[in-house]
Design an enzyme around this catalytic site. Structure first.
Site, PDB file in Angstrom:
ATOM      1  N   GLU A  94       0.824  -1.230   0.000  1.00 45.64           N
ATOM      2  CA  GLU A  94       0.000   0.000   0.000  1.00 45.64           C
ATOM      3  C   GLU A  94       0.848   1.265   0.000  1.00 45.64           C
ATOM      4  O   GLU A  94       0.479   2.273   0.625  1.00 45.64           O
ATOM      5  CB  GLU A  94      -0.972   0.016   1.191  1.00 45.64           C
ATOM      6  CG  GLU A  94      -2.024  -1.062   1.181  1.00 45.64           C
ATOM      7  CD  GLU A  94      -2.884  -1.083  -0.074  1.00 45.64           C
ATOM      8  OE1 GLU A  94      -3.072  -0.014  -0.676  1.00 45.64           O
ATOM      9  OE2 GLU A  94      -3.323  -2.184  -0.451  1.00 45.64           O
ATOM     10  N   GLY A  95       1.955   1.222  -0.709  1.00 43.52           N
ATOM     11  CA  GLY A  95       2.870   2.374  -0.736  1.00 43.52           C
ATOM     12  C   GLY A  95       3.907   2.220   0.344  1.00 43.52           C
ATOM     13  O   GLY A  95       3.581   2.266   1.533  1.00 43.52           O
TER      14      GLY A  95
END
Lengths: 571, 571
Positions: A430-431
């Site tokens: 998620e980043g």
């Protein structure tokens, strides 16, 4: 291995630290009374303790595997997911019109943390479904919503996110999966996606993929990306799973941890899908889902940290070794100053990261309930901080927990190592936390620092009040806020973004450290002379000072970094 | 996966940073000229690159396993150990009278680091043999030496250390293994030992165990412990392996990493052994072996850090993703400021920990060569620092290396995760880093702080000189030294040891941080305007400031820690 859900801590946070009162004063969340939130927490906590926690070790040992193209899940996972679905925990924040509970993100976050602490590799499934549901709620047509939302919300079906391709990870704009218009309102999706968590399972009757792809003649980069929903089985006229779509799992990854959660390589061969949102509007839709997923991932870190802490505490309380301190109550190793330092550090960081995580959730809820831009900006500002600090805390606390176990920590049977292996992915997916930090110092400061300064103002105002009760403690936190303010001004004044990026990660961590001090101070005010005041003292006096060195690093600039050539960085 | 031995870095350290000149001026090490050390490093480095590095992954995948009571090792380990033995690397520091090379510990440490970086799980075997050999050299009778030393030194046999029992880990004095006099100069050893690294193998013709055990009527605790050498096969009249002794491997542990290295549960059933040293003199003998093993374990951490750094650097240089900085030479991710920050941090810490490790080795060598008490005290002081900082650096750098890989870092095939899993044990075995810290602030300060202050004086003297060349950098390091001095005085003034212990780990890390700054400064002086100066600037300006917060924590005392009751620490 036992796990006790931190229900009491959440009840305390809601009442004394993150201001759930404000949320309850809104029309949207008026029903989330303290009775309701306490009941929800209690019920979810019970399921985590009784149903999910026993799945933790078996998931690691047996893992998910691929058999004739179908993902087989570890024993008990099907029952575990069923309990989650039947409890309504997939749709806890979802639209009641489609069967959701419509409760605040604050509760989603709390329940997500508890599920993560009890069995992270299973919890990833409902967490991704939640992001999937939210993207549909915001961007899908009513027709799509009617088909997909009820079954995703009640957990009959599972939802995934398909972003990454081998050459398009952090740079999602580089993706090459194609979408072609079938001329009948559907699209044909072709391409390969990697790192697809829960891309398939043997316990849901369908799996729906939200896939980022590129229409013909779409512009290059992120602006040319559209979002499609592509189910494994095409819904028939009654909305029930029908014909098999032309997509499948090619292989599963062999990972360091999280063995229970299948990480799939997905192949789409002209698979039938439907456009979600506008053409070329894929990134906007994806961000809806990613932002909340980021908060969710931060909470995963907190959850594993909590579980690892409990595990280490139990070991330290039981294990006898050597002569303990005269100050100690117990003859077990918890009576050694250094073991106690480790435990107190873990507990203090768990509290700080949990408080930041819920604070972020409440900001999202307030933004949703009031439409207020300031709350929206607050939520956006806090997202990279809660994601990175929650996951860094998960990794650090799990590591310290292993250390508390001594030699046994390295032995898999003891369970401490699994927390370390499982949680390690959270600072990446998620980043990555580096991407979060760049987001914090660039996009989240495009308002000229308004959101950051507003938060600092609010913190200092509250800290000022605390000075009457805890003059020294409050002064320490106030000074830390001032240093953070200066560093924020420095960041804002850098016109070359590389100077911001060179110190973005230390800045992000310093922000969390200081914010954590503020949270602990609020907790201390609500529990004068009690355990929370003592823990706050520990955090503020011993852990928080780290911020100063981090802020020095944060403001060091890019020149010294790029002065070292690629060649000079080689051996 | 490739590995390049850091030969050049060692040549530089020997010449410019750790003062090998002084060592070469002694009679004992006069032959260790720069030609000799360079040749040794080059030859060992070549073996590490060509023979050991290819064994890294297979050792993890296949691991060692137990088959009918015999440990079976991964493919290639037998050849790998043979190359180590035939190169003379087991006996690099051992007594030439018994076939050793008699070279300084500085070289043992360097070669040990390089072997660790290329294949940690195999390197543990010669490292433990070295400790075993040293204990025999110092404490065994000539008769025992003649039988055991030549074959341990030439690597025909392998030596182990047997300390730990289920209820006697850090508290070794709690052990219960028994030794009974057979009346013929031998003893019968009975008991169970756990966590015995390389307790057996299929590539050595004998395995010799140094076993701590208790004679009848021995006093309780560490004072009642004696040391015995207990071989798997009893040497016959020609000193060749003969009759099987009554000892064996019961089981192997299932570990988080280091799968190639068998961790054995050993059972002794009246096994025949010989006393090494005096009766009840076991702890003294064990400490001989443990102190150098601690330095060796610190070097293991450095070695894995180096390998993990190289691995991440290679990935960052090759992987393309996103638009990189305008400052960057390359379009690969090494051109992103945050990736570069991670790489520079890793490299700067590798250098600092390596320099500290060699510094420690040189102090041991000087003590051995001159008999000077001050050198002995310096060596003793540095041991916990180099052990803990080397291993903490190994863990941190491996973790950062994984992060540099992004999502691929979590996938085992990429190799980054293995470094994390393998190196994790190093901060635990040979005395946890918490135990090291207690040793540092208690035993190592029983001289009233003389050794610590002498080191600080020497550092400040050198830093003063550096001020002419690098006024700002040198001032930063000088200030750090002064803060460390104050904290040291605070430690010395605490009469309740718990106050020292409560901050021992942060103090230990701060000591290393500051010492690392000093080492970097020396390197910068020798390479003005070059890569080493740039790296020193990075370290001193961005990483070293951490010391201040650590020293605050170090001086916070035990009261606030024990104020939290056991109950309050619970959830």
């Amino acid at each position: 291995m036992t796990y006790r859900a931190p229900v009491e801590d959440y009840n305390f946070l809601f009442e004394h630290v993150v201001g759930l009162q404000g949320l309850r004063a809104t029309e949207r969340f008026a029903e989330a009374t303290d009775d309701v939130t306490a009941a929800i927490l209690g019920e979810a906590g019970k399921m985590c303790e009784e149903v999910l926690a026993p799945l933790q070790r078996v998931g690691d040992l047996q893992g998910s595997y691929l058999e004739n193209g179908v993902v087989r899940t570890p024993p008990g996972y099907a029952e575990g997911f069923k309990a989650i679905a039947e409890g309504g925990w997939v749709g806890i924040a979802a639209d009641p019109e489609y069967g959701g509970m419509g409760l605040p993100m604050a509760l989603t976050t709390a329940v997500g943390e508890m599920m993560s602490g009890s069995c992270l590799s299973l919890q990833v499934a409902p967490m991704l479904s939640q992001g999937h549901i939210e993207a549909l709620e915001h961007h899908a047509s009513d027709a799509l919503k009617e088909v997909f939302l009820p079954k995703l919300i009640n957990g009959e079906w599972i939802g995934t996110m398909n972003l990454t391709e081998p050459q398009a990870g952090s740079d999602v704009g580089a993706l090459s999966t194609k979408a072609e218009d079938n001329g009948d309102g559907t699209y044909a999706i072709t391409g390969q996606k990697i790192f697809i968590t829960w891309g398939d399972s043997d316990f849901s009757s369908n799996t729906c993929h939200l896939v980022l792809a590129r229409l013909p003649d779409a512009p290059a980069g992120v602006k040319g990306i559209s979002l499609f929903i592509v189910p494994k089985l095409l819904p028939d006229e009654n909305g029930e799973p029908g014909v098999r779509n032309t997509l499948g799992v090619v292989s599963l990854e062999h990972k360091m941890g999280l063995h229970g959660s299948p990480t799939c390589v997905m192949q789409y061969d002209g698979a039938k899908g439907w456009l979600v949102g506008e053409k070329q509007g894929g990134m906007a839709a994806m961000f809806t889902m990613m932002n909340n997923a980021r908060l969710g991932v931060g909470a995963q870190g907190v959850g594993v940290a909590e579980a690892a802490y409990q595990h280490a505490y139990a070991y330290a309380l039981e294990r006898k070794q050597g002569k303990t301190s005269a100050h100690a109550e117990s003859q077990s190793i918890i009576g050694h100053a250094d073991v106690r330092r480790m435990l107190a550090s873990m507990k203090a960081d768990v509290f700080a990261s949990r408080a930041i995580s819920v604070c972020n959730a409440v900001a999202i809820d307030m933004a949703n309930a009031t439409g207020d831009k300031a709350w929206k900006a607050r939520a956006a500002l806090l997202t990279p901080i809660s994601k990175s600090f929650g996951t860094d805390t998960g990794i650090l606390v799990a590591d310290t927990g292993l250390q508390v176990h001594g030699g046994m920590g390295f032995i898999e049977e003891a369970g401490a190592a699994q927390f370390c292996r499982d949680v390690r992915i959270t600072s990446i997916y998620e980043g990555t936390n580096g991407i979060q930090a760049m987001d914090l110092v660039a996009r989240k400061m495009m308002d000229g620092g308004e959101a950051a300064m507003a938060l600092l103002d609010e913190m200092e105002e509250e800290i000022e009040k605390a000075k009457e009760v805890f003059p020294n403690l409050a002064s320490d936190v106030w000074e830390a806020c001032e240093s953070l303010r200066e560093a924020t001004e420095w960041m804002l004044s850098q016109t070359d973004m590389q100077d911001r990026f060179a110190g973005a990660v230390p800045y992000q961590r310093a922000f969390a450290r200081v914010l954590g001090g503020h949270m602990h101070l609020k907790a201390a005010l609500a529990d004068r002379g009690g355990a929370r005041e003592k823990l706050a003292r520990f955090y503020i006096l011993r852990l928080m000072p780290e911020y100063a060195a981090l802020l020095v690093h944060a403001q060091a600039g890019a020149a010294g970094l790029f002065a070292l050539t690629d060649e000079e960085l080689a051996v």
